[in-house]
Design a protein around this motif. Sequence first.
Motif, mmCIF file in Angstrom:
data_model
loop_
_atom_site.group_PDB
_atom_site.id
_atom_site.type_symbol
_atom_site.label_atom_id
_atom_site.label_comp_id
_atom_site.label_asym_id
_atom_site.label_seq_id
_atom_site.Cartn_x
_atom_site.Cartn_y
_atom_site.Cartn_z
ATOM 1 N N ASP A 200 -1.785 -9.636 15.329
ATOM 2 C CA ASP A 200 -1.011 -8.405 15.123
ATOM 3 C C ASP A 200 0.237 -8.680 14.277
ATOM 4 O OD1 ASP A 200 -0.174 -9.948 17.263
ATOM 5 O OD2 ASP A 200 0.616 -8.259 18.416
ATOM 6 N N VAL A 201 0.868 -9.819 14.530
ATOM 7 C CA VAL A 201 2.053 -10.181 13.741
ATOM 8 C C VAL A 201 1.644 -10.455 12.286
ATOM 9 C CG1 VAL A 201 3.924 -11.848 13.487
ATOM 10 C CG2 VAL A 201 3.197 -11.127 15.775
ATOM 11 N N ARG A 202 0.516 -11.137 12.133
ATOM 12 C CA ARG A 202 0.014 -11.433 10.793
ATOM 13 C C ARG A 202 -0.218 -10.129 10.016
ATOM 14 N NH1 ARG A 202 -5.920 -13.053 11.142
ATOM 15 N NH2 ARG A 202 -5.981 -10.817 11.507
ATOM 16 N N ASP A 203 -0.922 -9.204 10.627
ATOM 17 C CA ASP A 203 -1.247 -7.943 9.943
ATOM 18 C C ASP A 203 0.017 -7.158 9.616
ATOM 19 O OD1 ASP A 203 -3.803 -8.751 10.248
ATOM 20 O OD2 ASP A 203 -4.283 -7.383 11.911
ATOM 21 N N ALA A 204 0.982 -7.172 10.546
ATOM 22 C CA ALA A 204 2.225 -6.435 10.320
ATOM 23 C C ALA A 204 2.976 -7.008 9.130
ATOM 24 C CB ALA A 204 3.088 -6.506 11.579
ATOM 25 N N ASN A 205 3.037 -8.342 9.043
ATOM 26 C CA ASN A 205 3.760 -8.971 7.930
ATOM 27 C C ASN A 205 3.082 -8.675 6.591
ATOM 28 O OD1 ASN A 205 6.208 -10.806 8.563
ATOM 29 N ND2 ASN A 205 4.822 -11.124 10.284
ATOM 30 N N ILE A 206 1.762 -8.726 6.594
ATOM 31 C CA ILE A 206 1.030 -8.436 5.349
ATOM 32 C C ILE A 206 1.236 -6.977 4.952
ATOM 33 C CG2 ILE A 206 -1.264 -8.263 4.309
ATOM 34 C CD1 ILE A 206 -2.024 -10.786 5.931
ATOM 35 N N ALA A 207 1.194 -6.093 5.965
ATOM 36 C CA ALA A 207 1.383 -4.666 5.673
ATOM 37 C C ALA A 207 2.772 -4.414 5.101
ATOM 38 C CB ALA A 207 1.174 -3.851 6.951
ATOM 39 N N ALA A 208 3.782 -5.062 5.693
ATOM 40 C CA ALA A 208 5.152 -4.879 5.212
ATOM 41 C C ALA A 208 5.292 -5.388 3.779
ATOM 42 C CB ALA A 208 6.123 -5.609 6.138
ATOM 43 N N LEU A 209 4.683 -6.558 3.507
ATOM 44 C CA LEU A 209 4.749 -7.137 2.160
ATOM 45 C C LEU A 209 4.138 -6.179 1.137
ATOM 46 C CD1 LEU A 209 5.282 -9.828 0.477
ATOM 47 C CD2 LEU A 209 2.872 -10.339 0.875
ATOM 48 N N LYS A 210 2.956 -5.689 1.468
ATOM 49 C CA LYS A 210 2.260 -4.781 0.537
ATOM 50 C C LYS A 210 3.035 -3.476 0.378
ATOM 51 C CE LYS A 210 -2.457 -6.478 0.959
ATOM 52 N NZ LYS A 210 -3.740 -6.289 1.633
ATOM 53 N N ALA A 211 3.632 -3.008 1.499
ATOM 54 C CA ALA A 211 4.410 -1.769 1.417
ATOM 55 C C ALA A 211 5.570 -1.935 0.446
ATOM 56 C CB ALA A 211 4.922 -1.391 2.809
ATOM 57 N N GLY A 212 6.177 -3.120 0.453
ATOM 58 C CA GLY A 212 7.281 -3.389 -0.471
ATOM 59 C C GLY A 212 6.816 -3.318 -1.908
ATOM 60 N N VAL A 213 5.663 -3.926 -2.188
ATOM 61 C CA VAL A 213 5.112 -3.904 -3.553
ATOM 62 C C VAL A 213 4.810 -2.462 -3.960
ATOM 63 C CG1 VAL A 213 3.170 -4.627 -4.997
ATOM 64 C CG2 VAL A 213 4.110 -6.213 -3.299
ATOM 65 N N ASN A 214 4.143 -1.748 -3.070
ATOM 66 C CA ASN A 214 3.762 -0.371 -3.394
ATOM 67 C C ASN A 214 4.978 0.514 -3.599
ATOM 68 O OD1 ASN A 214 1.146 -1.176 -3.152
ATOM 69 N ND2 ASN A 214 0.948 -0.498 -1.009
ATOM 70 N N TYR A 215 5.988 0.258 -2.796
ATOM 71 C CA TYR A 215 7.196 1.065 -2.918
ATOM 72 C C TYR A 215 7.814 0.873 -4.302
ATOM 73 C CZ TYR A 215 11.285 3.636 -1.401
ATOM 74 O OH TYR A 215 12.253 4.578 -1.275
ATOM 75 N N GLY A 216 7.831 -0.386 -4.767
ATOM 76 C CA GLY A 216 8.356 -0.667 -6.107
ATOM 77 C C GLY A 216 7.577 0.086 -7.173
ATOM 78 N N GLU A 217 6.273 0.082 -6.995
ATOM 79 C CA GLU A 217 5.424 0.712 -8.001
ATOM 80 C C GLU A 217 5.589 2.221 -8.041
ATOM 81 O OE1 GLU A 217 1.608 -2.148 -8.573
ATOM 82 O OE2 GLU A 217 1.217 -0.074 -7.991
ATOM 83 N N THR A 218 5.771 2.833 -6.885
ATOM 84 C CA THR A 218 5.701 4.287 -6.829
ATOM 85 C C THR A 218 7.044 4.988 -6.742
ATOM 86 O OG1 THR A 218 5.430 4.132 -4.448
ATOM 87 C CG2 THR A 218 3.433 4.282 -5.754
ATOM 88 N N ALA A 219 8.055 4.300 -6.277
ATOM 89 C CA ALA A 219 9.286 5.029 -5.972
ATOM 90 C C ALA A 219 10.190 5.248 -7.180
ATOM 91 C CB ALA A 219 10.053 4.313 -4.873
ATOM 92 N N GLU A 220 9.872 4.600 -8.271
ATOM 93 C CA GLU A 220 10.669 4.774 -9.489
ATOM 94 C C GLU A 220 12.151 4.493 -9.274
ATOM 95 O OE1 GLU A 220 9.788 8.325 -11.581
ATOM 96 O OE2 GLU A 220 7.637 7.950 -11.573
ATOM 97 N N LEU A 221 12.398 3.475 -8.458
ATOM 98 C CA LEU A 221 13.785 3.051 -8.269
ATOM 99 C C LEU A 221 14.263 2.252 -9.467
ATOM 100 C CD1 LEU A 221 13.662 1.684 -4.623
ATOM 101 C CD2 LEU A 221 14.983 3.657 -5.397
#
Lengths: 636, 360
Positions: A200-221
């Motif tokens: 569960d910790v493994r999946d959470a860390n991977i999800a958080a990492l990917k969320a960070g990447v996706n956020y960069g791509e989509t949020a136009e910050l």
Amino acid sequence: MSTDQTSAQTRQVDRVVIRFAGDSGTGMQLAGGRFGSESAGFGNDTTTFPSYPAEIRAPQGTIAGVSSFQVQFASHEVTTVGERLDVLVAMGPAPLRAHAGDVRRGGLIIVDDHGFTPRALKRAGYEHNPLEDDSLGAYQVVHLDMTALTSTVVEALGLGRKQAERCRNMFALGLVSWLYSHPIEETIDWIDRRFASQPDVRDANIAALKAGVNYGETAELFTVRYEVRPAPMPKGRYRQITGNTATAYGLMVGAHRAGLQLFVGSYPITPASDLLHELSRRAGYGVITFQAEDEIAGIGAALGASFGGSLGVTTTSGPGFALKQEMINLAVMSELPLVIVDVQRAGPSTGMPTKPEQGDLLQALWGRNGESPLPVLAPTSPADCFDTAVRACRTAIEYRTPVVMLTDAFLGNGAEPWRLPDLAAIAPIDPKLAAGPIGVDEQGNPVHLPYRRDPRTLARDWAVPGTPGAEHRLGGLEKSVEAGTVTYSPLNHEEMVLTRARRIAGIPVPDVEVDDPSGRADVLVVGWGSACGPVSAAVQRLRGTGARIAQAPVRTLNPLPANLGRVLRGYARVIVPEMNLGQFATLLRARYLVDVRGYNKVRGFPLNVDELTAHLAGQLDEVSDSRTAQTTEESR
Amino acid sequence: MSTEAQDRTGGRNGLAGVPLAQIPTTRKDFVSDQEVRWCPGCGDYAILSALQSVLPRLGIRRENTVVISGIGCSSRLPYYVNSYGMHSVHGRALTLATGLAMTRDDLAVFVVTGDGDALSIGANHLVHALRRNVNLTILLFNNRIYGLTKGQYSPTSPAGAVTKSSPAGAFDTPLNPMSLALGAEATFVARTLDADQEALEETIDAAARHRGASFVEIYQNCVVFNDGAYEALRGPGREESIIRLRAGEPIVFGRDGHLGVVADPGGGVRVVEVAEVGLESVLVHDPTIDDPSRAFALSRLTSTGAMAQAPMGVFRDVDRPVYDDLVRDHVRREQEALGQDPSSDAALAALIAGTDTWQT
């Protein structure tokens, strides 16, 4: 325009300095370490340096409790971790306040604004919210609620809020990885391995990492993404390595090449404990570690092991090094191999345990009673710790002497790419153990002469317990030439003192290599230890402006390279930058009667390249002015 | 020599890994060519002589015998024993001995030390060597004075001792080495006397054969700076002062055994007239009790001031895992688990490469 789905364009840059900062315990060391590995894996030349409070759990939310990890990655060779930050990732008000001043004008500050409550701001020492006033006007500030964004993604996997929040370091890493066009596959593999037993910790860390990447791509910050091209490096297989790990491996390889048991007697001390940790995990490779009751017992046990025919090693930092001096002297007197690794930290006394300094050089050379010569070696970078440790083992064994290896908190904890060595290419070390008695008495009976010496190296014969007929007694009392019995004879003492001095002075040392491309420089910068990185960076910068300036890193501080005096005398001005008040400069002045100039900083940080460059530029001007004046004078 | 020594304790022998001499050694083999330079009449001579008598009896090879000392009068001893030896740093002999024992189970390692060396400057190391139970034989020469530095009080000097550095009498409370060792849970704890050659040899012999840290306190007379300190234990009437500890026997002493040691309601032990309590109330000495409390209580029967009464013999002799054996077992298991030839480069090269590499 870039061709990927995002609206951000990708711009090439040569080098980037980024620092991850958060409250101690929030995973900044992990995020920074992974980012460094990603850069190195991508082929950038990469240096990293962690900085953390000496207190294990310093007060959360205060400046004192901030932990950080800095990475410099470049498309060319880098020798420092960089000074002015291009990017600061600040995971709260205290990290922001602690580090914003290090960001270059126009640099990027990425802030997790989740915790910017009035109370937290006050705790960090802010009267107003810096995200709302114009106090950060000189920077490009991007703030977002990383904590909430992470929680949303991770809580969906069924983790509690607290656990979810712990993954925000991976969100930050994902975001920055996107920003610098880093592939994240290696990091996902790494998370897989690290948390294999906690799915569960493994999946959470991977999800958080990917969320960070996706956020960069989509949020136009960000309107611009960056890319740092791989640096040209000699062909080979590389890994990222810290100085402490490289030292540990060097010690293992040194003992291995000599066919000797490696025995490590140490007492935990910051910043050297990682050496003990690393080596204590290597029993499978035959390494014996001993966590002693104190520093003295650590080195005593190491010397006892050496007496028995092992390679004894002890690892420490300044205060522990001071405690060991008497036992080092017994090793000097008994002429047994011993390696002492001193990971220097800011002193005196307890000083600043996690901060680097180069204050132990004179202690290493002259910190003991009597005439007590021993070799002193100093690596110039984290990866160089490996070669230096192997050389320390070789010298200790072949010359029957304690050898001091001086690294420091920066070299020990800093990391850089290291081209893996071919172990077979490292020359074997011959301990030349005596197989039996090596002399004959007046009656012609075999007798062991413990202090009979190899005429070339002056190293004494080494018979270890268990060797029949070679029984002998060593000890701290002065011994007679050859026979090694206790004697107070004045002439014998003088001969032994001189012989010990000659033996160490005669150890072959590679010539110092001078880097002077034009061959016509007037100014030479001499570095040792972790000063060498900043020196090299400053020299490169000055050459970039057309200046002629030479540098010479010194890796052996005793005995000094044979050509060093000639080299020093060949320049109008010699400058010795050090993280102390001029210890090596004092040595060079005394030894060579050359008017070397010190450049000395003791701030618990590696020498600042901007400042050093400015100082050297001033020196170049001074020397050039005095040349002109001299020429004018002569032409009159 | 036979392998008798090894067999007797079924592998728990302190000398189990030490190769036996093919030709029996003699006392002479262990006498070095160095002139012994202690003061005439010093108790150290008797101890040296006892050690040189015991060593051949152990049956081990001379070259596998090592004597390590610190600094002080007693610490000169290694120079006089023709084996391997090291006269090291004040108080630190045990540190060297620990490193040596950990790396060489084929050596019999003896440590020779004194009351200043082991109980003052080196007390820290003594406690740790004992609690770790390193396979060493530690001989502490206790003369209750500093001899080599010419007559200052030591940690075992009686309170109020007037010496060169304590003209008004020492204010220190003396340390009881037996109590200290038992507090550290030492596995072999014994006391003997320089003047009692038979007990001295017997005790050193038993200590050498014990696996783990053996601690022997030897009351030793300093003829120059503290002569007569143990007169009550050496001279006529000594049977009234020496509480002889013999395994399996009631602890009685004095003329015709009129005194005995009984349990005290306070948890300790005390000396009584046997006639008053009956022999059946007298404690039977058992050094093999795992709990060190009884042995500790016995150690408290030692005079703290001028020496008038002291238990002598083996206080404690128990089995406990031995530190250096545990370390060696660990290394062996890890090496087997790794399954690599330790002499090849391959395993090391793989370790050094780690899991995260890239090619250029």
